[in-house]
Design an enzyme around this catalytic site. Structure first.
Site, mmCIF file in Angstrom:
data_model
loop_
_atom_site.group_PDB
_atom_site.id
_atom_site.type_symbol
_atom_site.label_atom_id
_atom_site.label_comp_id
_atom_site.label_asym_id
_atom_site.label_seq_id
_atom_site.Cartn_x
_atom_site.Cartn_y
_atom_site.Cartn_z
ATOM 1 N N ALA A 4 -30.313 0.301 41.122
ATOM 2 C CA ALA A 4 -30.226 1.486 41.503
ATOM 3 C C ALA A 4 -30.174 2.857 40.370
ATOM 4 O O ALA A 4 -30.892 3.444 40.564
ATOM 5 C CB ALA A 4 -29.128 2.086 42.676
ATOM 6 N N GLY A 5 -29.727 2.313 39.095
ATOM 7 C CA GLY A 5 -29.159 3.156 38.406
ATOM 8 C C GLY A 5 -30.690 3.297 37.412
ATOM 9 O O GLY A 5 -30.734 4.456 36.599
ATOM 10 N N PRO A 13 -30.425 9.380 44.864
ATOM 11 C CA PRO A 13 -28.965 9.008 44.238
ATOM 12 C C PRO A 13 -28.621 7.574 44.915
ATOM 13 O O PRO A 13 -29.354 6.927 45.539
ATOM 14 C CB PRO A 13 -28.174 9.931 45.467
ATOM 15 C CG PRO A 13 -29.409 10.417 46.454
ATOM 16 C CD PRO A 13 -30.661 10.044 46.054
ATOM 17 N N ASP A 14 -27.528 7.369 44.298
ATOM 18 C CA ASP A 14 -26.897 5.982 44.756
ATOM 19 C C ASP A 14 -26.660 5.895 46.256
ATOM 20 O O ASP A 14 -25.702 7.229 46.520
ATOM 21 C CB ASP A 14 -25.727 5.869 43.921
ATOM 22 C CG ASP A 14 -24.846 4.532 43.803
ATOM 23 O OD1 ASP A 14 -24.887 4.008 45.088
ATOM 24 O OD2 ASP A 14 -24.453 4.033 42.938
ATOM 25 N N PHE A 15 -26.824 5.079 47.166
ATOM 26 C CA PHE A 15 -26.422 5.186 48.687
ATOM 27 C C PHE A 15 -24.942 5.423 48.791
ATOM 28 O O PHE A 15 -24.567 5.960 49.501
ATOM 29 C CB PHE A 15 -27.011 3.806 49.296
ATOM 30 C CG PHE A 15 -28.551 3.642 49.245
ATOM 31 C CD1 PHE A 15 -29.242 4.727 48.870
ATOM 32 C CD2 PHE A 15 -28.885 2.612 49.690
ATOM 33 C CE1 PHE A 15 -30.568 4.612 48.856
ATOM 34 C CE2 PHE A 15 -30.249 2.151 49.609
ATOM 35 C CZ PHE A 15 -31.138 3.229 49.264
ATOM 36 N N ARG A 16 -24.088 4.775 47.928
ATOM 37 C CA ARG A 16 -22.592 4.550 48.073
ATOM 38 C C ARG A 16 -22.047 6.013 47.748
ATOM 39 O O ARG A 16 -20.941 6.293 48.079
ATOM 40 C CB ARG A 16 -22.083 3.519 47.411
ATOM 41 C CG ARG A 16 -22.285 2.382 48.258
ATOM 42 C CD ARG A 16 -21.863 1.193 47.396
ATOM 43 N NE ARG A 16 -23.028 0.725 46.916
ATOM 44 C CZ ARG A 16 -23.226 -0.801 46.690
ATOM 45 N NH1 ARG A 16 -22.180 -1.698 47.069
ATOM 46 N NH2 ARG A 16 -24.305 -1.146 45.857
ATOM 47 N N ASN A 87 -34.149 -2.669 43.898
ATOM 48 C CA ASN A 87 -34.672 -1.292 44.506
ATOM 49 C C ASN A 87 -35.583 -1.502 45.564
ATOM 50 O O ASN A 87 -36.441 -2.262 45.753
ATOM 51 C CB ASN A 87 -35.025 -0.340 43.433
ATOM 52 C CG ASN A 87 -33.907 0.184 42.455
ATOM 53 O OD1 ASN A 87 -32.743 -0.254 42.927
ATOM 54 N ND2 ASN A 87 -34.144 0.661 41.259
ATOM 55 N N ASP A 89 -37.218 1.639 46.424
ATOM 56 C CA ASP A 89 -38.107 2.839 46.303
ATOM 57 C C ASP A 89 -39.405 2.706 45.945
ATOM 58 O O ASP A 89 -40.120 3.819 46.004
ATOM 59 C CB ASP A 89 -37.116 3.749 45.462
ATOM 60 C CG ASP A 89 -36.968 3.164 44.010
ATOM 61 O OD1 ASP A 89 -38.107 2.472 43.546
ATOM 62 O OD2 ASP A 89 -35.821 3.523 43.597
ATOM 63 N N HIS A 106 -34.580 -7.077 47.421
ATOM 64 C CA HIS A 106 -34.294 -6.516 48.968
ATOM 65 C C HIS A 106 -35.328 -5.843 49.613
ATOM 66 O O HIS A 106 -35.237 -5.269 50.534
ATOM 67 C CB HIS A 106 -33.233 -5.597 48.500
ATOM 68 C CG HIS A 106 -31.966 -6.174 47.670
ATOM 69 N ND1 HIS A 106 -31.078 -5.642 47.281
ATOM 70 C CD2 HIS A 106 -31.622 -7.432 47.630
ATOM 71 C CE1 HIS A 106 -30.124 -6.207 46.523
ATOM 72 N NE2 HIS A 106 -30.484 -7.702 47.017
ATOM 73 N N CYS A 114 -42.778 -6.341 63.297
ATOM 74 C CA CYS A 114 -42.320 -5.731 64.880
ATOM 75 C C CYS A 114 -41.036 -6.559 65.044
ATOM 76 O O CYS A 114 -41.014 -7.958 64.732
ATOM 77 C CB CYS A 114 -43.222 -6.108 65.755
ATOM 78 S SG CYS A 114 -42.614 -6.042 67.404
ATOM 79 N N THR A 178 -27.588 -1.676 37.124
ATOM 80 C CA THR A 178 -27.185 -2.103 38.061
ATOM 81 C C THR A 178 -25.746 -2.492 37.764
ATOM 82 O O THR A 178 -25.312 -2.715 36.567
ATOM 83 C CB THR A 178 -27.831 -3.580 38.566
ATOM 84 O OG1 THR A 178 -27.286 -4.433 39.496
ATOM 85 C CG2 THR A 178 -27.876 -4.461 37.221
HETATM 86 P P1 CNA Z 1 -25.207 0.015 42.500
HETATM 87 O O1 CNA Z 1 -24.125 -0.845 43.039
HETATM 88 O O2 CNA Z 1 -25.038 1.595 43.120
HETATM 89 O O3 CNA Z 1 -25.098 0.355 40.693
HETATM 90 C C1 CNA Z 1 -25.763 1.114 40.025
HETATM 91 C C2 CNA Z 1 -25.547 1.092 38.428
HETATM 92 O O4 CNA Z 1 -26.140 1.889 37.688
HETATM 93 C C3 CNA Z 1 -23.829 1.387 38.324
HETATM 94 O O5 CNA Z 1 -23.400 0.588 37.255
HETATM 95 C C4 CNA Z 1 -24.206 2.706 37.742
HETATM 96 O O6 CNA Z 1 -23.065 2.923 36.666
HETATM 97 C C5 CNA Z 1 -25.465 2.544 37.085
HETATM 98 N N1 CNA Z 1 -26.133 3.707 36.821
HETATM 99 C C6 CNA Z 1 -26.583 4.688 37.614
HETATM 100 N N2 CNA Z 1 -27.275 5.843 37.251
HETATM 101 C C7 CNA Z 1 -27.282 5.479 35.937
HETATM 102 C C8 CNA Z 1 -27.986 6.109 34.741
HETATM 103 N N3 CNA Z 1 -28.426 7.332 34.889
HETATM 104 N N4 CNA Z 1 -27.912 5.524 33.707
HETATM 105 C C9 CNA Z 1 -27.217 4.099 33.497
HETATM 106 N N5 CNA Z 1 -26.293 3.681 34.385
HETATM 107 C C10 CNA Z 1 -26.627 4.262 35.683
HETATM 108 O O7 CNA Z 1 -26.742 -0.135 42.448
HETATM 109 P P2 CNA Z 1 -27.124 -1.798 42.449
HETATM 110 O O8 CNA Z 1 -28.761 -1.803 42.540
HETATM 111 O O9 CNA Z 1 -26.646 -2.676 41.557
HETATM 112 O O10 CNA Z 1 -26.717 -2.488 44.007
HETATM 113 C C11 CNA Z 1 -27.498 -3.017 44.651
HETATM 114 C C12 CNA Z 1 -27.897 -2.227 46.076
HETATM 115 C C13 CNA Z 1 -27.969 -0.754 45.743
HETATM 116 C C14 CNA Z 1 -29.157 -2.868 46.449
HETATM 117 O O11 CNA Z 1 -29.279 -3.322 47.561
HETATM 118 C C15 CNA Z 1 -30.252 -1.610 46.356
HETATM 119 O O12 CNA Z 1 -31.239 -1.789 47.547
HETATM 120 C C16 CNA Z 1 -29.386 -0.445 46.661
HETATM 121 N N6 CNA Z 1 -29.850 0.788 46.195
HETATM 122 C C17 CNA Z 1 -31.318 1.089 46.242
HETATM 123 C C18 CNA Z 1 -31.790 2.218 45.689
HETATM 124 C C19 CNA Z 1 -33.261 2.575 45.408
HETATM 125 O O13 CNA Z 1 -33.993 1.725 45.778
HETATM 126 N N7 CNA Z 1 -33.523 3.383 44.349
HETATM 127 C C20 CNA Z 1 -30.914 3.442 45.421
HETATM 128 C C21 CNA Z 1 -29.578 3.144 46.046
HETATM 129 C C22 CNA Z 1 -29.011 1.914 46.122
#
Ligand code: CNA
Length: 257
Positions: A4-5, A13-16, A87, A89, A106, A114, A178
């Site tokens: 997601a990062g 945005p981060d979903f969480r 991701n 997206d 994912h 369906c 991530t």
């Molecule tokens: P996560 O657990 O939210 O971790 C994101 C990581 O990225 C963290 O360590 C943050 O500190 C880091 N981060 C965020 N923004 C930045 C930045 N600008 N620069 C540097 N580091 C950054 O996300 P993961 O992907 O690890 O977790 C897995 C989940 C989140 C998956 O199932 C995804 O599908 C799900 N997700 C996807 C999206 C998307 O598709 N864009 C968005 C949000 C969550």
């Protein structure tokens, strides 16, 4: 490996994160807790919150950023063995990396199934319904059609198995944006050979980089775009990156018109 990062610089945005755009959008549906949006039980009870998110993330809304285009440049230079992303997206595809080079671990909105008769549909078939806030239904059996996003408890796409061949062949592993907290994806980071350097570009030190680093691990901590730009600069690819981004942005501008 990406998460997601890499897409937060594109505005997703981060979903969480509490108070984020996406979740504030979802609150009107009164979801009990954020993860419920990816749970089948809740989806069958009320699919609307998931489709609100789908509307937001459907291809076209957000654009790839420097990080996605860096991965595209690796592909253009025939250096990308495969891109494993968590991701959903679709920005890796939008940056021009072909589907054959991607493992969308994912799932994605590119196809849908369906939930009753299991017929498969291209993602575009759902577009009009999703944009009009209607829950898409199967034209054959009227069951709800769900985009092929992996929900909790669902198996990962069969392409994920490619990791068994890919990881032992890699000679460099890049890990970008991530938290390395979601399994089985996170454990891929341990599947390259011990002699293979692993480069983490992320805000925080995560996973094995924090708890048992290998001697050839490198962590570039901070903003992912900044880290990628620094790497691109060290590689002497800055001009090429700028040209690529200009070309690709021009194409996307053309599509918007
Ligand atoms: P996560 O657990 O939210 O971790 C994101 C990581 O990225 C963290 O360590 C943050 O500190 C880091 N981060 C965020 N923004 C930045 C930045 N600008 N620069 C540097 N580091 C950054 O996300 P993961 O992907 O690890 O977790 C897995 C989940 C989140 C998956 O199932 C995804 O599908 C799900 N997700 C996807 C999206 C998307 O598709 N864009 C968005 C949000 C969550």
């Amino acid at each position: 490996m990406a998460g997601a990062g890499i897409s937060t610089p594109s505005g997703i945005p981060d979903f969480r994160s509490p108070g984020s755009g996406l979740y504030s959008n979802l609150q009107q549906y009164n979801i009990p807790y954020p993860e419920a949006i990816f749970e089948l039980e809740f989806f069958f009870h009320n699919p609307k919150p998931f489709f609100t998110l789908a509307k937001e993330l459907y291809p076209g809304h957000y654009r790839p950023n420097v990080t996605h285009y860096f991965l595209r440049l690796l592909h253009d230079k025939e250096l990308l063995l495969r891109l494993y992303t968590q991701n959903i997206d679709g920005l890796e595809r939008a940056s021009g990396i072909p589907a054959s080079k991607l493992v969308e671990a994912h799932g994605s909105f590119a196809s849908a199934t369906c939930t009753v008769c299991r017929r498969s549909f291209p993602g575009e078939d759902l577009w009009a319904d999703v944009m009009a806030d209607r829950v898409p239904c199967c034209p054959v059996c009227t069951g709800v059609v769900k985009p092929d996003i992996v929900f909790f408890g669902e198996p990962l796409p069969s392409r994920f198995l490619l990791h068994l061949a890919d990881f032992p062949m890699a000679d460099l592993l890049l890990i970008l944006g991530t938290s390395l907290e979601v399994e089985p994806f996170a454990s891929l980071s341990e599947m390259v050979q011990k002699s293979v350097p692993r480069l983490l570009i992320n805000r925080d030190l995560v996973g094995p980089f924090a708890w048992h680093p290998r001697s050839r691990d490198v962590a570039q901590l901070g903003d992912v775009v900044h880290g990628v730009e620094r790497l691109v600069d060290l590689l002497g690819w800055t001009q090429e990156m700028q040209d690529l981004i200009q070309r690709e942005t021009g194409k996307l501008d053309g599509q918007d018109r």
